[in-house]
Motif scaffolding. Structure first.
Motif, short mmCIF file in Angstrom:
data_model
loop_
_atom_site.label_atom_id
_atom_site.label_comp_id
_atom_site.label_asym_id
_atom_site.label_seq_id
_atom_site.Cartn_x
_atom_site.Cartn_y
_atom_site.Cartn_z
N LEU A 133 20.56 23.74 10.18
CA LEU A 133 20.49 24.57 11.39
C LEU A 133 19.43 25.67 11.26
N ARG A 134 19.29 26.23 10.07
CA ARG A 134 18.24 27.24 9.87
C ARG A 134 16.86 26.63 10.06
N CYS A 135 16.65 25.44 9.52
CA CYS A 135 15.36 24.75 9.70
C CYS A 135 15.10 24.50 11.19
N LEU A 136 16.17 24.13 11.90
CA LEU A 136 16.05 23.84 13.32
C LEU A 136 15.62 25.08 14.10
N PHE A 137 16.30 26.21 13.86
CA PHE A 137 15.96 27.45 14.57
C PHE A 137 14.56 27.94 14.18
N ALA A 138 14.19 27.76 12.91
CA ALA A 138 12.85 28.18 12.49
C ALA A 138 11.78 27.37 13.22
N LEU A 139 11.98 26.06 13.34
CA LEU A 139 11.03 25.21 14.07
C LEU A 139 10.94 25.62 15.54
N LEU A 140 12.10 25.92 16.13
CA LEU A 140 12.11 26.36 17.52
C LEU A 140 11.35 27.67 17.70
N ALA A 141 11.57 28.62 16.80
CA ALA A 141 10.89 29.91 16.89
C ALA A 141 9.38 29.75 16.78
N ILE A 142 8.93 28.90 15.85
CA ILE A 142 7.49 28.65 15.70
C ILE A 142 6.92 27.99 16.94
N GLN A 143 7.62 26.97 17.42
CA GLN A 143 7.16 26.24 18.60
C GLN A 143 7.01 27.16 19.81
N PHE A 144 8.04 27.94 20.11
CA PHE A 144 8.00 28.79 21.30
C PHE A 144 7.02 29.95 21.15
N SER A 145 6.84 30.43 19.93
CA SER A 145 5.86 31.49 19.71
C SER A 145 4.45 31.00 19.99
N VAL A 146 4.17 29.76 19.61
CA VAL A 146 2.86 29.17 19.92
C VAL A 146 2.65 29.10 21.43
N LEU A 161 12.54 32.76 24.75
CA LEU A 161 13.12 31.63 24.02
C LEU A 161 12.85 31.76 22.51
N ALA A 162 11.66 32.26 22.17
CA ALA A 162 11.35 32.49 20.75
C ALA A 162 12.30 33.53 20.17
N GLY A 163 12.58 34.59 20.94
CA GLY A 163 13.50 35.63 20.49
C GLY A 163 14.91 35.09 20.28
N ILE A 164 15.38 34.23 21.20
CA ILE A 164 16.71 33.62 21.06
C ILE A 164 16.76 32.76 19.79
N SER A 165 15.66 32.04 19.52
CA SER A 165 15.60 31.19 18.33
C SER A 165 15.66 32.01 17.04
N VAL A 166 14.96 33.13 17.02
CA VAL A 166 15.01 34.02 15.86
C VAL A 166 16.43 34.56 15.67
N LEU A 167 17.08 34.92 16.78
CA LEU A 167 18.46 35.40 16.71
C LEU A 167 19.37 34.31 16.13
N GLY A 168 19.17 33.06 16.57
CA GLY A 168 19.97 31.96 16.02
C GLY A 168 19.74 31.78 14.54
N LEU A 169 18.50 31.95 14.10
CA LEU A 169 18.18 31.84 12.67
C LEU A 169 18.93 32.91 11.88
#
Length: 391
Positions: free
Chosen positions: A271-284, A365-373
């Motif tokens: 799950l941490r890997c998943l949220f990290a990928l999401l945060a990177i993706q949305f930040s781009v 969405l990037a912020g939500i992903s970081v929060l999930g991480l």
């Protein structure tokens, strides 16, 4: 029916290839199609969220009909009906009619999905050799949808949907249902129903519902607005379809390599890997408005996240819920985390795009992903202690 076709590999190829091809044709460009009709982003999100309400209402009815009568016959019938409703959607311009025909078509397609997925596990062929045609079908449908949209007409996409869903219905008619022991089936149903209170009393399951809701919220919004973001950056519809095609093909290595990471990493690590990928993706998407970079990021990460979460969801639920309750638990995750979250977040997302910009939405969405991480770092989830699930 031709005896050679019945339960043949060709019947499963038609079923999975054209069912997912039809899904791609019907939904992969829906946000662009509706906005080209003059709808606002808020109205597009409302339409998509309403389709979740349709699904919540229709899916239990579909399941009852499949249990009460022949699962195969009901599925073939509903696929044909969904094809007709999809054709009706093609001719609509009034918003309420668009909502109705999109919602009822998608809810029927989603309603028969559990039965279709189950057929892959009871076929005389390996799951991978059958299910791979679903990925190929969706990827091909996404690619062709863009070509048809630009070179023929936007509404022509739904003619292709109609033909492909009929081909999928033909595939279902050729597939063979596995005989089920009725007494055993009744016992399983009795064991898995009526235990909502027991499941919801498990505190770690409630925590997982929160985590799953965050993942569904950001990934569903991403599916809706990524085509819009790329179009705003000047990317053509056909190029967007090519990106979707390549994104979908990325599911193939995720499926085939799953034993090497799904069974070796813990649930929390996954799950941490998943949220990290999401945060990177949305930040781009939010902070690097370069179309080539955004497309490259989406190809590498979008399908990786969504396909991985399908498997992670099964693995987590098997670890935190007793076996006799797991079917009910998966239903709760779908109903509470997926459908309800989509209804709420699609409307919030649409209004954010209308009031600000698509880039602003992706920054949130990037912020939500970081929060999930952060949440998954602070609290660990139990791990599955049985045999490897994905070997």
């Amino acid at each position: 029916m031709n005896v050679k076709f019945k339960n043949s590999y060709m019947s499963y190829l038609l079923l999975y290839g054209f069912y997912y091809f039809a899904m791609a044709m019907f939904s992969s460009l829906i946000s662009i199609y509706l906005m080209d009709l003059g709808l606002s982003a808020a109205n597009v999100s409302l339409l998509i969220s309403m389709s979740c309400l349709f699904s919540m209402a229709v899916q239990p009815v579909v399941g009852y009909l499949q249990d009460r009568y022949s699962g195969k016959a009901v599925t073939v019938c509903l696929l044909c009906v969904s094809g007709v409703f999809g054709l009706c959607f093609m001719f609509q311009r009034e918003y309420l009619l668009l909502v109705f025909f999109y919602g009822i078509t998608l809810s029927l397609l989603n309603g028969v999905n559990p039965y279709i997925e189950r057929l892959a596990t009871t076929s005389p062929y390996s799951y991978r050799s059958v299910r791979i045609w679903g990925t190929i079908g969706f990827a091909s449908g996404s690619q062709l949808a863009g070509l048809v949209y630009e070179n023929l007409s936007p509404s022509s996409v739904y003619l292709f949907f109609f033909v492909s869903i009929l081909a999928a219905a033909l595939g279902v008619s050729g597939a063979q249902e596995k005989a089920v022991d009725k007494a055993e089936d009744k016992e399983k149903t009795k064991a898995s129903n009526g235990h909502w209170k027991s499941i919801l009393s498990v505190r770690v399951f409630l925590f997982y519902l929160l985590v799953a809701s965050m993942i569904y919220a950001v990934t569903n919004l991403n599916s809706t607005y990524l085509p819009v973001l790329l179009q705003e950056e000047g990317v053509s519809v056909s190029a967007i379809s090519t990106v979707t095609f390549l994104q979908t093909l990325m599911e193939l290595p995720i499926i085939f390599l799953s034993p090497y990471y799904m069974d070796r990493l813990t649930n929390s690590q996954l799950l941490r890997c998943l949220f990290a990928l999401l945060a990177i993706q949305f930040s781009v998407y939010a902070f690097l408005p370069v179309p080539l970079v955004q497309m490259f990021a989406s190809i590498l990460t979008k399908a990786v996240v969504t396909m991985s979460f399908v498997m992670i969801n099964l693995k987590v639920v098997s670890a935190i819920v007793r076996p006799q309750y797991q079917l009910s638990a998966l239903t709760l995750v779908s109903a509470l985390s997926k459908n309800l979250t989509t209804i709420v977040m699609q409307n919030i997302g649409g209004n954010l795009v209308d009031l600000f910009s698509t880039g602003t939405l992706y920054a949130i969405l990037a912020g939500i992903s970081v929060l999930g991480l952060v949440i998954t770092i602070l609290k660990k989830l139990p791990d599955h202690t049985g045999d490897a699930m994905f070997s």
